[in-house]
Enzyme design. Sequence first.
Site, PDB file in Angstrom:
ATOM      1  N   SER A 114     -45.493   3.724  88.523  1.00 16.95           N
ATOM      2  CA  SER A 114     -44.686   3.135  89.441  1.00 16.95           C
ATOM      3  C   SER A 114     -43.250   2.990  88.721  1.00 16.95           C
ATOM      4  CB  SER A 114     -45.039   1.667  89.043  1.00 16.95           C
ATOM      5  OG  SER A 114     -45.977   1.140  89.980  1.00 16.95           O
ATOM      6  N   LYS A 117     -40.534   3.661  91.573  1.00 14.73           N
ATOM      7  CA  LYS A 117     -40.013   2.500  92.240  1.00 14.73           C
ATOM      8  C   LYS A 117     -38.448   2.271  91.987  1.00 14.73           C
ATOM      9  CE  LYS A 117     -44.355  -0.199  92.967  1.00 14.73           C
ATOM     10  NZ  LYS A 117     -45.268   0.509  92.372  1.00 14.73           N
ATOM     11  N   SER A 171     -43.903  -4.689  90.775  1.00 11.30           N
ATOM     12  CA  SER A 171     -44.560  -3.532  91.276  1.00 11.30           C
ATOM     13  C   SER A 171     -45.355  -3.590  92.166  1.00 11.30           C
ATOM     14  CB  SER A 171     -45.156  -3.019  89.934  1.00 11.30           C
ATOM     15  OG  SER A 171     -45.048  -1.402  89.886  1.00 11.30           O
ATOM     16  N   LYS A 276     -38.540  -0.808  84.042  1.00  8.46           N
ATOM     17  CA  LYS A 276     -39.515  -0.795  84.936  1.00  8.46           C
ATOM     18  C   LYS A 276     -40.750  -0.188  84.114  1.00  8.46           C
ATOM     19  CE  LYS A 276     -41.271  -0.941  88.916  1.00  8.46           C
ATOM     20  NZ  LYS A 276     -42.736  -1.448  88.024  1.00  8.46           N
TER      21      LYS A 276
END
Length: 335
Positions: A114, A117, A171, A276
């Site tokens: 993720s 992202k 997420s 993140k």
Amino acid sequence: MKIPFAAAFLSLCLGLSSYSAAAQSVAANKPAKAKTAKVAKAKAKPAPAPTRKVRSVVVRKPVVRAAPTFGQAAGLHEADDPLSLKSSVAYVLDQDTNEVLFSKNPQAVLPIASITKLMTALVVVESGLSMDEKLTVTVEDKDTEKNTGSRLAFGTTLTRAEMLHLALMSSENRAAHALGRHYPGGLAAFVAAMNAKAASLGMTDTHYVEPTGLSSRNQSSAADLAKLVDVTSQVPILRDMSTSREARVALGKRMVQFRSTNGLLANPLWDIGLQKTGFINEAGKCVVMQASMAGRKLIMVFLDSSGKSARIADAERMRKWLTSLQGDAAVAAKL
């Protein structure tokens, strides 16, 4: 001939006496016969089967070992480092001077889960599309890669800003996919824009195939991801959304609470400007951050951490080490 009375009376008495003795004999013998019959009946009854001891059998499920991550399969965990990190890849860069303070397998190209992202969010923001536009989650946003679920049911409608917030903070995969699908030209055009942006940033080891990170074909290196963190940490909306700890979002008639996937945001010892996290089986646990520490703005990358809390423990170990270095430098400056 007449029988004398005395003789007749005597004969009658003898008869009665004989009858009484016979009756007593029958009465005496009757219970014995009944008892004998009961005993015989009991003997005739089949004896109960002997009780067998039943041994309990415990059926143990076979232990299914998880498939190794790409980093484990490549032997990256065998690399030594002074902090004994659980991450197979670690990279720390001074954002202002570009000085590399720590490096472990920085050029290894691995799935990034993720962390993808961050690029998704950067492309959305730079597209100039309205953040107030309503986007609807549809069956097209279903995860067909890992078959994961989502709190965003099909038919959920949120603004582009809300989708972006959930994608960065919690997420949310369907939110990230919906963002890409609503890009001009659709999903294919969006993925092309992601790869074009990576190329423009000099991320030569990076390639994307979709906007969520669920695919193990989304891959990059620590050195490349440091470039992405450097750029995204300078975008205020991405800084704010990625470091937000929680948000309440109206899903239909319900207000639903979403929270950050990074526990370090609640730690007062950390000053995180952008972050993140990521995880899929092929990538292991991952995290990237921009943080102010020891008087510096630092970019940190940890990929392919083994263990539930390993990436957080590695980040903490790194913070303590960097702080001690700063302390040693201060002491040396006074000498």
